[in-house]
Structure formats: structure tokens, C-alpha cells
Design a protein around this motif. Structure first.
Motif, short mmCIF file in Angstrom:
data_model
loop_
_atom_site.label_atom_id
_atom_site.label_comp_id
_atom_site.label_asym_id
_atom_site.label_seq_id
_atom_site.Cartn_x
_atom_site.Cartn_y
_atom_site.Cartn_z
N GLY A 143 62.24 18.42 26.30
CA GLY A 143 60.79 18.43 26.19
C GLY A 143 60.40 18.81 24.77
O GLY A 143 60.82 19.85 24.27
N MET A 144 59.62 17.93 24.13
CA MET A 144 59.26 18.20 22.73
C MET A 144 57.95 17.51 22.38
O MET A 144 57.80 16.31 22.61
CB MET A 144 60.37 17.72 21.79
CG MET A 144 60.17 18.11 20.33
SD MET A 144 61.43 17.37 19.23
CE MET A 144 62.94 18.04 19.91
N ASN A 145 57.01 18.27 21.85
CA ASN A 145 55.76 17.71 21.33
C ASN A 145 55.09 16.74 22.30
O ASN A 145 54.71 15.63 21.95
CB ASN A 145 56.02 17.01 20.00
CG ASN A 145 56.40 17.98 18.90
OD1 ASN A 145 56.09 19.16 18.97
ND2 ASN A 145 57.09 17.50 17.88
N GLY A 146 54.93 17.18 23.55
CA GLY A 146 54.22 16.36 24.53
C GLY A 146 55.00 15.18 25.06
O GLY A 146 54.42 14.26 25.64
N ASN A 147 56.32 15.17 24.89
CA ASN A 147 57.17 14.09 25.40
C ASN A 147 58.34 14.67 26.18
O ASN A 147 58.77 15.80 25.93
CB ASN A 147 57.74 13.26 24.25
CG ASN A 147 56.70 12.39 23.57
OD1 ASN A 147 56.54 11.22 23.90
ND2 ASN A 147 55.97 12.95 22.61
N LEU A 148 58.86 13.87 27.11
CA LEU A 148 60.08 14.21 27.82
C LEU A 148 61.08 13.09 27.62
O LEU A 148 60.77 11.92 27.89
CB LEU A 148 59.81 14.41 29.32
CG LEU A 148 61.05 14.73 30.16
CD1 LEU A 148 61.61 16.10 29.80
CD2 LEU A 148 60.72 14.67 31.65
N VAL A 149 62.26 13.43 27.13
CA VAL A 149 63.30 12.44 26.86
C VAL A 149 64.56 12.84 27.62
O VAL A 149 64.97 14.01 27.59
CB VAL A 149 63.61 12.36 25.35
CG1 VAL A 149 64.68 11.30 25.08
CG2 VAL A 149 62.34 12.04 24.56
N ALA A 150 65.17 11.87 28.30
CA ALA A 150 66.44 12.09 28.99
C ALA A 150 67.56 11.46 28.17
O ALA A 150 67.49 10.28 27.81
CB ALA A 150 66.41 11.50 30.38
N LEU A 151 68.59 12.26 27.87
CA LEU A 151 69.74 11.78 27.11
C LEU A 151 70.98 11.81 27.99
O LEU A 151 71.10 12.64 28.89
CB LEU A 151 69.98 12.67 25.88
CG LEU A 151 68.82 12.85 24.90
CD1 LEU A 151 69.22 13.83 23.80
CD2 LEU A 151 68.40 11.51 24.30
#
Length: 213
Positions: free
Chosen positions: A53-61
């Protein structure tokens, strides 16, 4: 060389995510999150994925190689710090990624990254919520936002109850929470800002101050 997932230390700083071999300190992979900015990611590792979770985004790696699996721009949460948890529910839906930011809580599908539900946390204003799972009930999450506490159903995002715990108009707009079980779990954690990412907030406040000077 294949590294066991249990032997990986996942770290984040300046808009990047790193996987480090805990045995010898070597870097296994590095993921640069394009289009997200240079924030500090709130991290949660679950199954074969790293949720950032970073700067209003959610990224799955992908935990094995750092490749991006999916991304959710978290509509309505703006460019804000993010709290992240992954909960295993009792339903056939499996795990749900809980993301909180800007006075809102979202349930995100862990496999495809789709938004399952959103709760506006009525009365909590636009502050950073903190999250805590209830070990006695796998289908609820406890949320602190503003000066209120909420009990939320994980399956549909509905508020079970909410309670205003302070009427003081002064002081910081954040809530901390603890139970006996959560305190035992926290004893094994050396960085707890995933639940309340103060580092992200402090960085944003510094940037805003610098821009005014």
C-alpha cells in the motif's frame, strides 16, 4: 538459486520494494512501483504475494520474483498513506485484502485485485484508519478512525457498530487499539507501521511543509 519464501525479508523505501535473503543479506529481487511515487510502502506478505500500500494505491507482487500481479488505484482514497491487512475469512471467498486510507476502508479480492466493497466509516472524517483483526471472530475487523471505533463485517463491509470514544476537539486525529492477543502478536513484530503508517504520514507532512517554505 531458489530461495524459500520463509527466508525472505521484504522491505520498502523511496517507491521501491526489495526482497532480501535473511541468511546472507543478498538482494533477491527489486520492484520499482512506477506511477505510485516515492513513498514508503505498507507491506503485508500472504501466500504467494506481497501486498504493497503506497500513496493511495494497492499493488500485489509475486513473492518469488517481485513481478507485479495486479494493481488497484483505490478510487476515492487520493494520494494518501495506506494501512494494509490480509484476512482469511470463513467463507468460500478465501482471503480478503483490507485497505484503509483517507477515512475509508475497502475489501479487495486477493486473487484479482477487484474492489469487493467500500465502507466510508461514517463520522471518522478523512483521517488514516488503523486496523486490527479480531482473533475471536475471523469475519470481522476492528477499525479506529478519527475519534471513533468501528466493528466491520469482512464479508460485506457493513458496519456492525461504531462508537465515539472521545469528544475532545483537540489532539491528534488517530486511534490506537490493543487486545491481549494483538499485544502478544505485536511482541514478535519490530515494525508496526503497517497498521498505522506514521512514517508515510511524517514524510507527507514534511513534503507539504517544504513546499510552503
Amino acid at each position: 538459486m531458489i530461495i524459500s519464501p520463509e527466508n525472505l525479508l521484504i522491505c520498502s523505501t523511496v517507491g521501491e520494494v526489495f526482497a532480501i535473503n535473511k541468511t546472507d543479506g543478498t538482494q533477491v529481487w527489486n520492484a520499482r512501483l512506477s506511477g505510485v511515487g516515492y513513498g514508503v510502502g505498507a507491506l503485508f506478505v500472504s501466500g504467494s504475494k506481497v501486498y504493497v500500500g503506497m500513496n493511495g494505491n494497492l499493488v500485489a507482487l509475486n513473492l518469488a520474483d517481485g513481478a507485479e500481479v495486479w494493481r488497484n488505484p483505490l478510487s476515492g482514497m487520493r494520494y494518501s498513506e495506506v494501512s494494509v491487512l490480509v484476512a482469511n475469512t470463513s467463507s468460500s471467498k478465501g482471503s480478503i485484502v483490507l485497505v484503509a486510507s483517507f477515512g475509508k476502508l475497502c475489501g479487495i479480492g486477493s486473487e484479482l485485485g477487484e474492489t469487493l466493497w467500500k465502507n466510508e466509516l461514517k463520522g471518522g472524517c478523512y483521517y488514516l484508519p488503523c486496523l486490527m483483526l479480531d482473533s475471536s471472530d475471523p469475519d470481522v475487523v476492528l477499525v479506529g478512525c478519527g475519534k471513533r471505533i468501528y466493528k466491520i463485517n469482512l464479508l460485506d463491509g457493513q458496519t456492525i457498530w461504531n462508537q465515539k470514544i472521545s469528544s475532545n476537539i483537540f489532539g491528534p486525529p488517530y486511534v490506537t487499539m490493543a487486545t491481549h492477543q494483538s499485544s502478544l502478536q505485536a511482541a514478535f513484530t519490530h515494525t508496526g507501521f503497517n497498521n498505522n503508517p506514521v512514517a508515510q504520514h511524517a514524510r507527507r507532512m514534511k513534503d507539504e511543509k517544504d513546499s510552503r517554505e
